[in-house]
Design a protein around this motif. Structure first.
Motif, mmCIF file in Angstrom:
data_model
loop_
_atom_site.group_PDB
_atom_site.id
_atom_site.type_symbol
_atom_site.label_atom_id
_atom_site.label_comp_id
_atom_site.label_asym_id
_atom_site.label_seq_id
_atom_site.Cartn_x
_atom_site.Cartn_y
_atom_site.Cartn_z
ATOM 1 N N SER A 1 0.816 -1.216 0.000
ATOM 2 C CA SER A 1 0.000 0.000 0.000
ATOM 3 C C SER A 1 0.849 1.264 0.000
ATOM 4 C CB SER A 1 -0.951 0.008 1.203
ATOM 5 O OG SER A 1 -0.239 0.073 2.421
ATOM 6 N N ILE A 2 2.097 1.136 0.402
ATOM 7 C CA ILE A 2 3.017 2.274 0.358
ATOM 8 C C ILE A 2 3.742 2.306 -0.990
ATOM 9 C CG2 ILE A 2 5.156 3.213 1.336
ATOM 10 C CD1 ILE A 2 4.109 2.148 4.078
ATOM 11 N N VAL A 3 4.210 1.155 -1.435
ATOM 12 C CA VAL A 3 4.981 1.053 -2.677
ATOM 13 C C VAL A 3 4.103 1.271 -3.911
ATOM 14 C CG1 VAL A 3 6.354 -0.525 -4.099
ATOM 15 C CG2 VAL A 3 6.713 -0.444 -1.634
ATOM 16 N N ASP A 4 2.887 0.724 -3.898
ATOM 17 C CA ASP A 4 1.983 0.814 -5.052
ATOM 18 C C ASP A 4 0.637 1.386 -4.606
ATOM 19 O OD1 ASP A 4 0.784 0.573 -7.519
ATOM 20 O OD2 ASP A 4 0.687 -1.624 -7.476
ATOM 21 N N ALA A 5 0.634 2.648 -4.254
ATOM 22 C CA ALA A 5 -0.569 3.301 -3.743
ATOM 23 C C ALA A 5 -1.717 3.280 -4.744
ATOM 24 C CB ALA A 5 -0.250 4.728 -3.329
ATOM 25 N N VAL A 6 -1.413 3.226 -6.036
ATOM 26 C CA VAL A 6 -2.451 3.208 -7.073
ATOM 27 C C VAL A 6 -3.314 1.949 -6.953
ATOM 28 C CG1 VAL A 6 -2.853 3.160 -9.572
ATOM 29 C CG2 VAL A 6 -1.067 4.622 -8.615
ATOM 30 N N ALA A 7 -2.715 0.847 -6.549
ATOM 31 C CA ALA A 7 -3.456 -0.408 -6.403
ATOM 32 C C ALA A 7 -4.408 -0.366 -5.208
ATOM 33 C CB ALA A 7 -2.491 -1.573 -6.250
ATOM 34 N N PHE A 8 -4.217 0.607 -4.309
ATOM 35 C CA PHE A 8 -5.048 0.722 -3.112
ATOM 36 C C PHE A 8 -5.661 2.123 -3.032
ATOM 37 C CE2 PHE A 8 -1.965 -2.570 -2.301
ATOM 38 C CZ PHE A 8 -2.715 -3.570 -1.713
ATOM 39 N N PRO A 9 -6.662 2.400 -3.887
ATOM 40 C CA PRO A 9 -7.272 3.728 -3.869
ATOM 41 C C PRO A 9 -8.054 3.998 -2.582
ATOM 42 C CG PRO A 9 -8.444 2.294 -5.378
ATOM 43 C CD PRO A 9 -7.233 1.546 -4.907
ATOM 44 N N ASP A 10 -8.382 2.961 -1.846
ATOM 45 C CA ASP A 10 -9.026 3.095 -0.551
ATOM 46 C C ASP A 10 -8.306 2.157 0.411
ATOM 47 O OD1 ASP A 10 -10.747 3.977 1.388
ATOM 48 O OD2 ASP A 10 -12.565 3.195 0.463
ATOM 49 N N ASP A 11 -8.307 2.511 1.674
ATOM 50 C CA ASP A 11 -7.563 1.726 2.656
ATOM 51 C C ASP A 11 -8.245 0.410 3.005
ATOM 52 O OD1 ASP A 11 -5.498 3.515 2.878
ATOM 53 O OD2 ASP A 11 -6.294 4.512 4.653
ATOM 54 N N THR A 12 -7.403 -0.549 3.397
ATOM 55 C CA THR A 12 -7.861 -1.788 4.014
ATOM 56 C C THR A 12 -7.478 -1.688 5.489
ATOM 57 O OG1 THR A 12 -5.807 -3.068 3.858
ATOM 58 C CG2 THR A 12 -7.193 -3.013 1.893
ATOM 59 N N VAL A 13 -7.850 -2.687 6.254
ATOM 60 C CA VAL A 13 -7.464 -2.725 7.665
ATOM 61 C C VAL A 13 -5.940 -2.744 7.786
ATOM 62 C CG1 VAL A 13 -7.616 -4.086 9.784
ATOM 63 C CG2 VAL A 13 -9.582 -3.935 8.267
#
Length: 140
Positions: free
Chosen positions: A98-110
Motif C-alpha cells: 500500500s506504500i509502494v503501489d498506492a495506485v493499487a489501493f485507492p481506498d484503505d484496508t485494515v
C-alpha cells in the motif's frame, strides 16, 4: 495412544488473564473489519475491489483468531497460531504494497500502511497474539 501433555494451571486457557484482553481486541477487530468490508463491498465495490476484498479477508482472519483463542486446547491453539501467522504476513505484505503501489489501493484496508488507520494495532496485534500462544504452549 496420544502422549499426555501437562498444561501449567495458570496457562490452562489461551483466553484467560491477559488473554481475555487479547480475545476482546481480536473480537473487536473481527467485528469492525468484517462490518467495514461488508459496507464497502455492498455500497461501492467498483471503486476499490482489491482493497475491499482484502478487508473482508482480514475480517475472516480476525474471526478465526478470536475463535481459536476462545476455544483453547490443542485445536484452538492451532487455529489461533495459523490465524495470527496469516495476519502477520498480511499486515506486512499489504502494508508494504500500500506504500509502494498506492495506485493499487485507492481506498484503505485494515492492513494498509501497516494499520495506520487503526493506530497501528493491526501491526502489533499479531506479534502479541503469537507471543501469547507461544507463552501458553503445553509443557511436556
Amino acid at each position: 495412544m496420544p502422549e499426555n501433555t501437562t498444561v501449567r494451571p495458570a496457562d490452562a486457557a489461551l483466553g484467560s488473564g491477559v488473554g481475555r484482553v487479547l480475545l476482546l481486541v481480536y473480537g473487536v477487530f473481527a467485528l469492525s473489519a468484517s462490518a467495514r468490508a461488508l459496507v464497502q463491498i455492498t455500497t461501492h465495490f467498483a471503486e476499490a475491489p482489491l482493497a475491499y476484498l482484502l478487508s473482508a479477508f482480514a475480517g475472516l482472519v480476525y474471526i478465526a483468531a478470536t475463535v481459536g483463542l476462545a476455544r483453547g486446547g490443542p485445536s484452538g491453539r492451532r487455529i489461533a497460531l495459523v490465524s495470527c501467522t496469516i495476519e502477520l504476513i498480511g499486515v506486512l505484505v499489504i502494508g508494504t504494497l500500500s506504500i509502494v503501489d498506492a495506485v493499487a489501493f485507492p481506498d484503505d484496508t485494515v492492513w494498509s500502511h501497516f494499520g495506520s488507520g487503526y493506530g497501528y494495532v493491526p501491526l502489533v496485534l499479531p506479534f502479541v497474539g503469537l507471543w501469547w500462544i507461544w507463552r501458553h504452549k503445553p509443557v511436556s
